[in-house]
Scaffold this motif. Structure first.
Motif, short mmCIF file in Angstrom:
data_model
loop_
_atom_site.label_atom_id
_atom_site.label_comp_id
_atom_site.label_asym_id
_atom_site.label_seq_id
_atom_site.Cartn_x
_atom_site.Cartn_y
_atom_site.Cartn_z
N LEU A 108 0.83 -1.20 0.00
CA LEU A 108 0.00 0.00 0.00
C LEU A 108 0.86 1.25 0.00
N THR A 109 0.56 2.15 -0.93
CA THR A 109 1.23 3.45 -0.96
C THR A 109 0.24 4.57 -0.67
N ASP A 110 -1.06 4.25 -0.75
CA ASP A 110 -2.08 5.28 -0.56
C ASP A 110 -3.35 4.68 0.03
N VAL A 111 -3.91 5.38 0.99
CA VAL A 111 -5.21 5.02 1.56
C VAL A 111 -6.08 6.27 1.46
N HIS A 112 -7.14 6.17 0.68
CA HIS A 112 -8.05 7.31 0.50
C HIS A 112 -8.66 7.69 1.85
N ASP A 113 -8.91 8.98 2.05
CA ASP A 113 -9.52 9.47 3.30
C ASP A 113 -10.79 8.71 3.66
N ASP A 114 -11.55 8.30 2.65
CA ASP A 114 -12.83 7.63 2.89
C ASP A 114 -12.79 6.12 2.61
N ALA A 115 -11.63 5.53 2.62
CA ALA A 115 -11.51 4.09 2.35
C ALA A 115 -12.28 3.26 3.38
N PHE A 116 -12.30 3.71 4.64
CA PHE A 116 -12.94 2.94 5.71
C PHE A 116 -14.31 3.49 6.09
N ARG A 117 -14.86 4.37 5.26
CA ARG A 117 -16.14 5.01 5.57
C ARG A 117 -17.23 3.96 5.79
N ASP A 118 -18.03 4.20 6.83
CA ASP A 118 -19.17 3.36 7.23
C ASP A 118 -18.77 2.01 7.82
N LEU A 119 -17.51 1.81 8.11
CA LEU A 119 -17.11 0.61 8.86
C LEU A 119 -17.24 0.94 10.34
N LYS A 120 -18.45 1.08 10.78
CA LYS A 120 -18.75 1.61 12.12
C LYS A 120 -18.39 0.66 13.25
N ILE A 121 -18.23 -0.64 12.95
CA ILE A 121 -17.91 -1.58 14.03
C ILE A 121 -16.48 -2.14 13.90
N LEU A 122 -15.66 -1.49 13.07
CA LEU A 122 -14.26 -1.90 12.95
C LEU A 122 -13.54 -1.61 14.26
N VAL A 123 -12.95 -2.65 14.85
CA VAL A 123 -12.24 -2.47 16.12
C VAL A 123 -10.76 -2.80 16.01
N GLU A 124 -10.37 -3.47 14.94
CA GLU A 124 -8.96 -3.80 14.79
C GLU A 124 -8.56 -3.65 13.33
N LEU A 125 -7.51 -2.90 13.10
CA LEU A 125 -7.02 -2.64 11.75
C LEU A 125 -5.51 -2.85 11.72
N ASN A 126 -5.05 -3.69 10.81
CA ASN A 126 -3.63 -3.97 10.67
C ASN A 126 -3.17 -3.46 9.31
N LEU A 127 -2.35 -2.43 9.33
CA LEU A 127 -1.78 -1.85 8.11
C LEU A 127 -0.26 -2.03 8.07
N SER A 128 0.25 -2.97 8.80
CA SER A 128 1.70 -3.12 8.94
C SER A 128 2.37 -3.58 7.65
N SER A 129 3.65 -3.27 7.57
CA SER A 129 4.52 -3.70 6.47
C SER A 129 4.01 -3.27 5.10
#
Length: 159
Positions: A108-129
């Motif tokens: 990943l080189t880019d994550v749009h500002d609204d990539a995670f929009r409406d994921l209201k119950i997301l509690v764990e996000l791994n963007l490593s490496s």
């Protein structure tokens, strides 16, 4: 009733029960084992930790799959050449029930500002490496995450 008729009735009842069981497989029964996800054979669907999981690791995906069951609660996209997460990446795929999301080692080189929009119950996000050089705080406005696992320097990328 004659013994032959009783035996026939029992056989019919057994057949009805067996056919009824095979026709009434629910989504939860489907996920009991580990098998290919329907409509997304590059992913494995299973139950893990009380969650419906789709493991799409190292599947050559270049975008978030839009053929997964919308009831998926945990999505693993590790090792896919995604390069970027576009606007509404998960919403447009119908994946709004995600609680755990792993997008590690995806280049990943880019994550749009609204990539995670409406994921209201997301509690764990791994963007490593990944190859992220910046993330804006707005990216996480709509997310009530409790854990953000990423490379140590990611905390310096939010600007």
């Amino acid at each position: 009733m004659s013994p032959d008729k009783k035996e026939h009735v029992y056989l019919v009842l057994i057949l009805i029960v067996l056919v009824g069981q095979s026709l009434s497989k629910s989504t939860s029964e489907y996920y009991q084992g580990q098998q290919r996800c329907p409509n997304t054979p590059s992913c494995i669907c299973k139950w893990s930790g009380g969650k419906r999981v789709a493991d799409c690791s190292n599947s050559g995906l270049t975008k978030v799959p839009d053929t997964l069951n919308p009831e998926i609660q945990s999505l693993i996209l590790d090792g896919n050449p995604l390069a970027r997460l576009r606007k509404d990446a998960f919403k447009s795929a119908g994946l709004l029930n995600i609680q755990r999301l792993s997008v590690a080692k995806c280049g990943l080189t880019d994550v749009h500002d609204d990539a995670f929009r409406d994921l209201k119950i997301l509690v764990e996000l791994n963007l490593s490496s990944n190859n992220l050089t910046r993330l804006r705080p707005k990216t996480f406005d709509a997310v009530s995450y409790t854990h953000l696992r990423a490379h140590e320097t990611l905390r310096y990328l939010v600007c």
